[in-house]
Design a protein around this motif. Structure first.
Motif, PDB file in Angstrom:
ATOM      1  N   SER A   1       6.136  21.154   0.885  1.00 48.29           N
ATOM      2  CA  SER A   1       7.529  20.759   0.680  1.00 48.29           C
ATOM      3  C   SER A   1       8.445  21.818   1.275  1.00 48.29           C
ATOM      4  N   SER A   2       9.373  21.395   2.118  1.00 51.21           N
ATOM      5  CA  SER A   2      10.332  22.334   2.711  1.00 51.21           C
ATOM      6  C   SER A   2      11.331  22.836   1.681  1.00 51.21           C
ATOM      7  N   ASP A   3      11.430  22.143   0.546  1.00 50.88           N
ATOM      8  CA  ASP A   3      12.367  22.521  -0.512  1.00 50.88           C
ATOM      9  C   ASP A   3      11.696  23.267  -1.657  1.00 50.88           C
ATOM     10  N   ASP A   4      10.405  23.568  -1.495  1.00 49.73           N
ATOM     11  CA  ASP A   4       9.627  24.171  -2.587  1.00 49.73           C
ATOM     12  C   ASP A   4       9.663  23.302  -3.838  1.00 49.73           C
ATOM     13  N   ALA A   5       9.735  22.001  -3.622  1.00 50.03           N
ATOM     14  CA  ALA A   5       9.741  21.057  -4.739  1.00 50.03           C
ATOM     15  C   ALA A   5       8.310  20.799  -5.205  1.00 50.03           C
ATOM     16  N   LYS A   6       8.192  20.247  -6.391  1.00 47.18           N
ATOM     17  CA  LYS A   6       6.881  19.824  -6.878  1.00 47.18           C
ATOM     18  C   LYS A   6       6.442  18.607  -6.076  1.00 47.18           C
ATOM     19  N   ILE A   7       5.139  18.513  -5.848  1.00 49.72           N
ATOM     20  CA  ILE A   7       4.598  17.376  -5.104  1.00 49.72           C
ATOM     21  C   ILE A   7       3.600  16.645  -6.001  1.00 49.72           C
ATOM     22  N   TYR A   8       3.763  15.339  -6.083  1.00 48.58           N
ATOM     23  CA  TYR A   8       2.832  14.502  -6.831  1.00 48.58           C
ATOM     24  C   TYR A   8       2.174  13.526  -5.859  1.00 48.58           C
ATOM     25  N   TYR A   9       0.893  13.233  -6.098  1.00 47.07           N
ATOM     26  CA  TYR A   9       0.174  12.356  -5.181  1.00 47.07           C
ATOM     27  C   TYR A   9      -0.805  11.454  -5.922  1.00 47.07           C
ATOM     28  N   THR A  10      -1.151  10.363  -5.281  1.00 46.52           N
ATOM     29  CA  THR A  10      -2.207   9.478  -5.776  1.00 46.52           C
ATOM     30  C   THR A  10      -3.139   9.154  -4.616  1.00 46.52           C
ATOM     31  N   LEU A  11      -4.354   8.730  -4.968  1.00 44.60           N
ATOM     32  CA  LEU A  11      -5.360   8.385  -3.959  1.00 44.60           C
ATOM     33  C   LEU A  11      -5.827   6.937  -4.091  1.00 44.60           C
ATOM     34  N   ASP A  12      -5.182   6.180  -4.951  1.00 46.32           N
ATOM     35  CA  ASP A  12      -5.628   4.804  -5.208  1.00 46.32           C
ATOM     36  C   ASP A  12      -4.572   3.753  -4.899  1.00 46.32           C
ATOM     37  N   GLY A  13      -3.524   4.139  -4.179  1.00 40.71           N
ATOM     38  CA  GLY A  13      -2.496   3.184  -3.831  1.00 40.71           C
ATOM     39  C   GLY A  13      -1.400   3.013  -4.859  1.00 40.71           C
ATOM     40  N   SER A  14      -1.526   3.677  -6.018  1.00 32.53           N
ATOM     41  CA  SER A  14      -0.504   3.568  -7.049  1.00 32.53           C
ATOM     42  C   SER A  14       0.672   4.498  -6.735  1.00 32.53           C
TER      43      SER A  14
END
Length: 229
Positions: free
Chosen positions: A77-90
């Motif tokens: 993140s260029s803003d040093d924001a938190k990043i959330y991710y999924t691997l199942d399309g949700s």
């Protein structure tokens, strides 16, 4: 819903008016109202007032595509924001896991990453999605020397030339159809080639496979040896 006081400001380029409205909404903790006001800003001067409310989408280290190697995917993140991710399309906003370390894909198959950033103010960026397919290459065939034929004399040996980085496995007079054999069948039913193979007396067929470091198996070669010591 924006209060009536804001209606005159929404159609104006008055910087001070926007500042006052932003201050009012921030004091109330009404982030949604700030974002709604942001959508009315049409000039760079006004848009600059909302810098704290603009969140860049996460950057994914690899482009979507088909790969023949293990993948290590980094999210930044260029803003040093938190990043959330999924691997199942949700939705990563609703179901996402907090990103902490590279995501590893090492098995053949199809994969999808969806990711989103969240600022300290609880504002989310646009979502990004990347799709990957891992398909490892089948290794080259081994080569037997001599390839086949009729032989006599003591101590006849067979040497196997193996593609770089791979291993070879062999089996004599295999009665089964090996066209669908994978790594587990080859390793469990065959002998790993380490040194030249003594030629077996009689009429025999030697079958040899190559297995790559990624577990892919080549088509076998079959060599017929007639040996009379």
């Amino acid at each position: 819903v924006l209060p009536l006081i804001s209606l005159n400001y929404m159609n104006s380029d008055n910087k001070n008016a926007y500042k006052k409205l932003i201050a009012i909404y921030e004091e109330k903790g009404d982030t949604d109202a700030v974002l709604a006001l942001y959508k009315t800003a049409k000039t760079d001067t006004l848009l600059s007032l909302f810098a704290d409310y603009e969140v860049e989408a996460p950057v994914v280290s690899k482009k979507s595509g088909t790969y023949d190697e293990k993948l290590s995917i980094s999210l930044t993140s260029s803003d040093d924001a938190k990043i959330y991710y999924t691997l199942d399309g949700s939705s990563p906003k609703e179901e996402g896991e907090l990103y902490r370390e590279p995501i590893i894909f090492d098995e053949e198959g199809d994969y999808e990453i969806s990711a989103i950033c969240e600022s300290d103010k609880g504002i989310y960026s646009d979502m990004v999605t990347r799709e990957y397919t891992i398909k490892y290459e089948i290794p080259g065939n081994p080569t037997a020397i001599p390839a086949e034929g009729t032989f006599s004399g003591e101590g006849q040996m067979i040497t196997i030339q193996v593609p770089t980085g791979c291993n070879a496995y062999y089996i004599w007079n295999n009665p089964e159809d090996s066209t669908s054999w994978g790594k587990s069948e080859v390793i469990s039913r065959c002998t790993m080639y380490i040194e030249p193979i003594p030629m077996a007396p009689g009429n025999n067929i030697l079958e040899v496979f190559t297995v790559s470091p990624k577990g892919k198996v080549s088509r076998s070669i079959k060599c017929n040896y007639i040996y009379n010591p």
